[in-house]
Motif scaffolding. Structure first.
Motif: not given
Length: 567
Positions: A524-529
């Protein structure tokens, strides 16, 4: 001999020149992107162009913008970008909130010869950097909060930076102040366009890909406008007569998405009032539908599902004569229900018949809409008419087998499309895009019949549709493999009534036990929602084909088996 003043001759010359440009647009030839607002302002003048729920930095706050207002703002922005000489003839990212001034920035940049690159302002660092690389952008216009979010990115310092005026100013002495310039030069404007080409790249839109790397689709003015210019000839959006101020279109689509952009362009060309809602919230949208009473609503299937969950069936939305869905296939039963929520029209003040429903097929590589499944209006509420699916004017379709051989009518194969809306090429990805004859492979499975009629039979496993957005698993997998606990990974989609596909990760762990919750939080921190996996399934191996490529159909079946065992 009577003397004719120079000003009269000049006005006549401008009128005939404008007539020629409008005719060119109506006939499907397009017009330079930088002149769109000017041509429409000449034609529609003080007709309402759009209603907004937010003010635009640098301009007088107003709820309703006329076509003249829009052109005046575009000319002012273009003058600023011309003065910021580094923006002319460059590729410039636009990363601002989902406001209609996104469109004005696009027009203004195109007017000074730049290539606008509108992007999602909520991209993660790695995604933002990949888009910068793919688009070869050299500058960026962004809101203050966007600059702060990307302040630690490895590439932000390499870009020429301009603050849009929204949110707090970034702590950056080298960042240009757009609103400050507009206030310092209140009379400056630029009305001429640096480029008159209809076939050169006019806009870049970021898209994912099956290779694991993002790409930038190069779209032309003719591609973006050639299929919608004819809307200027329709007798809609009239401000007097029996249908005075009746035609109103409402949507809450992101303007960095090709569907949101093409919707706004279509509304402007048609001369109907476009009610743009920045963010979709089902309860608020339903109340706006009931109170504002538009006759056209445009959304994605997820929005329609949420509106039903919010109780639209119990509310009076008979004002809607046309529902439009895009970005993913609409379930036919839901389309039929929404036809009954709207109406074909009013008779003696009472709603009669069934509304029309247009389920649009399109993608960024096709500059937006390419075909639609049409559920026709019916004068009889209990008698729906048959639906049909056909390519829009300006496009050809065909089906090919796995070897690229063209199939006959009625046979199933991969859908290929050719036409003016097809992208020129992908930036940052050689050897991709349409073939030498102009045919673009969509990756979808279809059966094609004569005269442009066809039906979509399925979607390539190399592409998911999540809430109307395309998600290419290979690109997400490239990021997920960087997690230290992951040995191998495949992203697959599970059927979801609301989202269409729900992304989940099939993981071969490096060691046991696998930290599933930490992995999902890291993702979730590295990839769009909308692209991040929602769940993790563990396996001893990832199914692969003869050439080592992930067998996505087998991987999907494996996940479904694991899910069934869990339940």
């Amino acid at each position: 001999m009577e003397h004719v003043s120079d000003s009269t001759v000049e006005r006549a010359g401008r009128w005939f020149k404008g007539l020629g440009r409008r005719t060119q647009l109506v006939l499907g030839q397009g017009t330079p992107l930088g002149l769109v607002s000017q041509i429409l302002a000449e034609h529609y003048a003080d007709r309402p162009a759009f209603e907004v729920d937010a003010s635009f930095p640098g301009f007088v706050a107003r709820d309703v913008w006329t076509y003249t207002d829009v052109e005046r703002a575009v000319a002012r922005l273009a003058a600023a970008y011309q003065d910021f000489s580094f923006f002319s003839q460059r590729r410039i990212l636009i990363a601002i909130g989902n406001r209609m001034d996104t469109l004005m920035h696009i027009f203004a940049l195109a007017r000074v010869g730049a290539i606008p690159v509108p992007i999602n302002p909520r991209l993660k660092h790695e995604e933002f950097e990949a888009v910068v690389k793919a688009s070869q952008a050299t500058g960026i216009i962004a809101d203050g909060d966007v600059f702060r979010r990307w302040s630690t990115s490895a590439v932000i310092e390499e870009l020429e930076r301009c603050w849009s005026g929204a949110d707090e100013a970034p702590d950056d002495d080298l960042c240009h102040d757009l609103v400050g310039w507009l206030e310092s030069y209140p009379e400056e404007k630029r009305e001429t366009c640096a480029s008159s080409s209809l076939t050169d790249t006019a806009l870049l839109l970021a898209t994912s890909g099956t290779t694991g790397h993002p790409k930038a689709a190069a779209l032309t003015s003719r591609g973006l406008l050639g299929g919608i210019g004819w809307l200027m000839a329709l007798p809609v959006g009239l401000q007097s007569g029996l249908r005075a101020q009746r035609d109103v279109m409402m949507a809450a689509l992101p303007l960095t998405h090709v569907m949101g952009l093409s919707t706004a362009l279509a509304a402007l060309c048609a001369g109907v009032t476009y009610v743009h809602v920045q963010r979709f919230r089902a309860k608020e949208m339903l109340e706006r539908l009931v109170s504002r009473r538009p006759n056209v609503f445009i959304g994605v299937p997820t929005m329609y599902a949420d509106l039903e969950a919010e109780g639209i069936a119990q509310r009076d939305v008979s004002c809607v004569q046309l529902w439009v869905s895009a970005a993913d296939a609409m379930p036919p039963d839901r389309a039929r229900r929404f036809q009954s929520y709207g109406a074909a029209g009013l008779l003696l003040g009472r709603a009669v018949g069934l509304a029309g429903f247009a389920d649009i097929y399109g993608m960024v590589e096709l500059s937006g809409p390419m075909a639609l499944r049409w559920y026709a209006l019916s004068p009889f509420a209990q008698t729906p008419l048959p639906s049909i699916c056909f390519a829009l004017p300006g496009f050809e379709v065909r089906a090919v087998d796995e070897h690229g051989h063209v199939l006959g009518f009625g046979k199933q194969g991969e859908l290929q499309v050719r036409g003016g809306g097809v992208l020129r090429r992908y930036e940052g990805a050689r050897g991709t895009g349409p073939d030498e004859d102009g045919w673009f492979a969509t990756g979808d499975i279809a059966t094609v019949w004569a005269a442009g009629f066809f039906s979509i039979e399925g979607r390539s496993r190399d592409r998911l549709k999540v809430g109307g957005f395309s998600v290419f698993p290979a690109e997400v997998e490239t990021t997920l493999r960087k997690h230290p606990a992951v040995k191998e990974v495949a992203l697959v989609g599970l059927p979801d009534e609301r989202l269409g596909d729900k992304p989940v990760a099939l993981v071969v762990p490096e060691d046991e036990p696998f930290p599933s919750e930490d992995f999902l939080a890291w993702a979730a921190e590295h990839i769009a929602g909308y692209r991040k996996p929602h769940q993790v399934f563990l396996s001893e191996n990832i199914p692969r084909g003869n050439h080592g490529k992930i067998d996505r159909q087998a991987a999907t079946l494996l996940v479904q088996d694991l899910l069934e065992k869990m339940s």
